[in-house]
Design a protein around this motif. Structure first.
Motif, short mmCIF file in Angstrom:
data_model
loop_
_atom_site.label_atom_id
_atom_site.label_comp_id
_atom_site.label_asym_id
_atom_site.label_seq_id
_atom_site.Cartn_x
_atom_site.Cartn_y
_atom_site.Cartn_z
N ARG A 75 81.77 25.63 125.75
CA ARG A 75 80.48 26.22 125.39
C ARG A 75 80.18 26.15 123.90
O ARG A 75 79.03 26.04 123.51
CB ARG A 75 80.41 27.69 125.87
N GLU A 82 76.65 34.00 128.68
CA GLU A 82 77.77 33.06 128.64
C GLU A 82 78.17 32.74 127.20
O GLU A 82 79.36 32.69 126.88
CB GLU A 82 77.40 31.78 129.39
N GLU A 136 72.35 32.43 130.05
CA GLU A 136 73.00 31.55 129.08
C GLU A 136 73.42 32.33 127.84
O GLU A 136 74.46 32.06 127.24
CB GLU A 136 72.07 30.40 128.72
N CYS A 163 71.40 24.08 125.69
CA CYS A 163 71.17 25.35 126.36
C CYS A 163 69.77 25.86 126.09
O CYS A 163 69.04 25.33 125.25
CB CYS A 163 72.19 26.38 125.90
#
Length: 565
Positions: A485, A551, A548, A541
């Motif tokens: 990520r 996350e 999102e 993203c």
């Protein structure tokens, strides 16, 4: 036809009173020949023996056979003899017969066997009454028996048993000598005692707490149920002897000249195993118990840790690792160590880190603190650097003051240690859950993070997302998630000298408020918009998506704790 003879003396040096081990044979079985065994031999069975009195005492051991036609045979006896007679020397008068039997009983003759062939065809009433009053086994033979053949057969069996007993005793001495030479600890010694004797053995201290229990043919629950009360009803002694209402064989254990406890060998359930007065323990059992006490004394010199501490450690490890055979066994074991097992609230306290090498000292300090508070508890090292405490509190008792005092004792000696507390449980069987929870709290404790004022220990309410991820930081799945990520953004900052990761942090901490993000980063709103668009492009993203953002916030928190090490 009977062949009578004068006194037949036993060999010098052979003792009396060997105990019968239930279920064994008479020869080479580890027990003495009994009256019942002798009467079952073909040489005596041919005489059609009938037990007239003392039927409950046929388990009495036979030390020797004595053929006599004397009016005072007792003067030639030492005890344990099977006395054979044709009845010819028996006095005529009742008083004389009573005196004859009394003298045999006083020297503890095993039994009187009288042949009903010559003088009598039924036993005299006076003889029967005299034997019954002294509980002396009286056996009649309806047919002629060769008494000399009886002595040859019985003596061969007795001497064979004695030779076997000497060999068994030698093996016992050799086994305990080997244990001592290799520096065996108390658990090894007690385990060997139980295996060699086939009996349950228990080591207790002076306050009747069972420190080590090695059951044989019983469960721990059966052995230790109500232990303290049962033990207190069994009086102490200086020598191995059968004592108390249950017929325990007990002997003291000393340390540096002072008695500090004792070893108890228990007869088979349900209690007194001696039927009809037969001893429950053999001479080999006595030897095992004596050598056990000696080996424990030496082990105490070699292993300096007080055995109460060792017992606490063992019990706590078995509890936390759930190695007890049943919850009932666990309750019996903890009750025998002095911990309440009913009507209490249990709480686990753990100390982790910074205590390695000082476990024994810290155990002692914590135990003294709990004693001063008057709280029942077990304290023991669970692993290197980790000490566990199991508190047993009254239902209405507040646990936080106790946890705080224990924590300050630990941190006063080891400031870098972590003290964690599990949840309260109301059943001893649930105590492992409290320990597991305390361990998870300890794993999640962030280094350098202050605790709330007035509290120096960690508890479950402290564990948030950051703490959870810190506890899971070694999990490669967490590491992979953070890298997937945020890795591209960290690489971008490294290549271009930017600090987009900080901008993302401000944005996420501000719950997506761009004005707050600009203020925290000391940036203009236009710059913030530009940077956020770049972040979206680099990470692929949508920062307007709540999922999102969640996350990314989780990944950023994971990255932070991974950098803590």
């Amino acid at each position: 036809m009977s062949q009578s003879a004068g006194p037949t003396p036993p060999p010098d040096g052979h003792g009396t009173g060997e105990g019968a081990r239930p279920g064994g044979g008479a020869s080479g079985s580890g027990r003495s020949l009994t009256v019942a065994d002798a009467l079952a031999l073909p040489v005596l069975a041919a005489g059609q023996p009938q037990v007239v009195t003392g039927v409950t005492r046929l388990d009495r051991p036979v030390r020797w056979v004595h053929i006599t036609e004397l009016t005072d045979p007792a003067s030639f006896l030492k005890g344990g003899e099977l006395v054979l007679t044709t009845g010819m020397p028996l006095p005529e008068d009742t008083a004389g017969i009573r005196r004859y039997v009394d003298e045999l009983a006083d020297v503890d003759a095993a039994a009187l066997v009288i042949e009903l062939v010559r003088r009598y065809h039924r036993p005299p009433d006076a003889l029967v009454q005299a034997c019954r009053s002294r509980d002396m086994p009286l056996v009649t033979l309806a047919r002629d028996v060769n008494f000399l053949e009886v002595t040859q057969v019985v003596h061969a069996l007795i001497l064979g048993n004695q030779a076997d007993a000497m060999r068994r005793t030698q093996r016992i001495h050799e086994a305990f000598t080997a244990l001592t030479l290799r520096g065996a600890g108390p658990d090894d010694v007690m385990r060997a005692a139980a295996e060699m004797s086939g009996r349950t053995v228990v080591l207790e201290n002076l306050v009747h707490q069972a420190l080590i229990c090695e059951p044989s043919g019983s469960t721990v629950e059966e052995v230790l149920a109500g232990w303290e009360q049962r033990s207190r009803s069994t009086p102490p002694g200086d020598q191995p002897r059968t004592r108390g209402p249950e017929g325990w064989l007990v002997t003291p254990v000393a340390y540096q000249g002072e008695r500090w406890g004792r070893v108890a060998m228990l007869p088979p359930p349900p209690g007194p195993a001696a039927v009809g007065g037969a001893p429950a323990f053999s001479p080999e059992d006595v030897t095992v118990l004596e050598r056990t006490a000696m080996a424990l004394t030496i082990a105490r010199l070699i292993h300096a840790t007080p055995w109460e501490r060792t017992a606490h450690r063992s019990a706590l490890r078995d509890l936390t690792e759930q190695r007890h055979h049943s919850p009932e066994d666990a309750r019996a074991r903890f009750a025998a160590l002095g911990l309440p097992t009913e009507g209490a609230v249990y709480l686990a306290v753990l100390t982790d880190g910074g205590t390695a090498g000082d476990e024994a000292g810290l155990e002692s300090r914590l135990s003294h603190e709990l004693t001063a508070l008057g709280l029942p508890a077990l304290v023991g090292t669970l692993a290197p650097g980790r000490i566990g405490v199991l508190l047993a509190l009254r239902p209405a008792q507040q646990w936080r003051p106790t946890a705080e005092r224990l924590s300050r004792v630990v941190l006063g000696a080891h400031p870098e240690a972590v003290v964690s507390v599990g949840p309260e449980v109301t059943r001893l069987a649930d105590a492992p859950r409290s320990f597991r929870a305390a361990a998870r709290v300890a794993e999640a404790a962030l280094p350098g993070r202050p605790l709330p004022d007035g509290r120096s220990f960690h508890e479950q309410s402290d564990v948030g997302l950051r703490h959870l991820l810190f506890a899971l930081r070694a999990d490669t799945r967490v590491q992979d998630f953070a890298e997937r990520r945020l890795g591209p953004l960290v690489d971008h900052d490294t290549r271009h000298g930017t600090d987009l990761l900080t901008t993302l942090r401000h944005y996420l901490d501000a719950a997506g408020n761009k004005t707050t993000t600009a203020r925290r980063g000391n940036l203009s709103r236009e710059t913030v918009y530009q940077r956020l668009r770049t972040i979206e492009r680099v990470l692929g993203c949508d920062l307007e998506s709540g999922e999102e953002r969640t996350e990314l916030h989780t990944a950023l928190t994971a990255l932070d704790v991974l950098r803590l090490g």
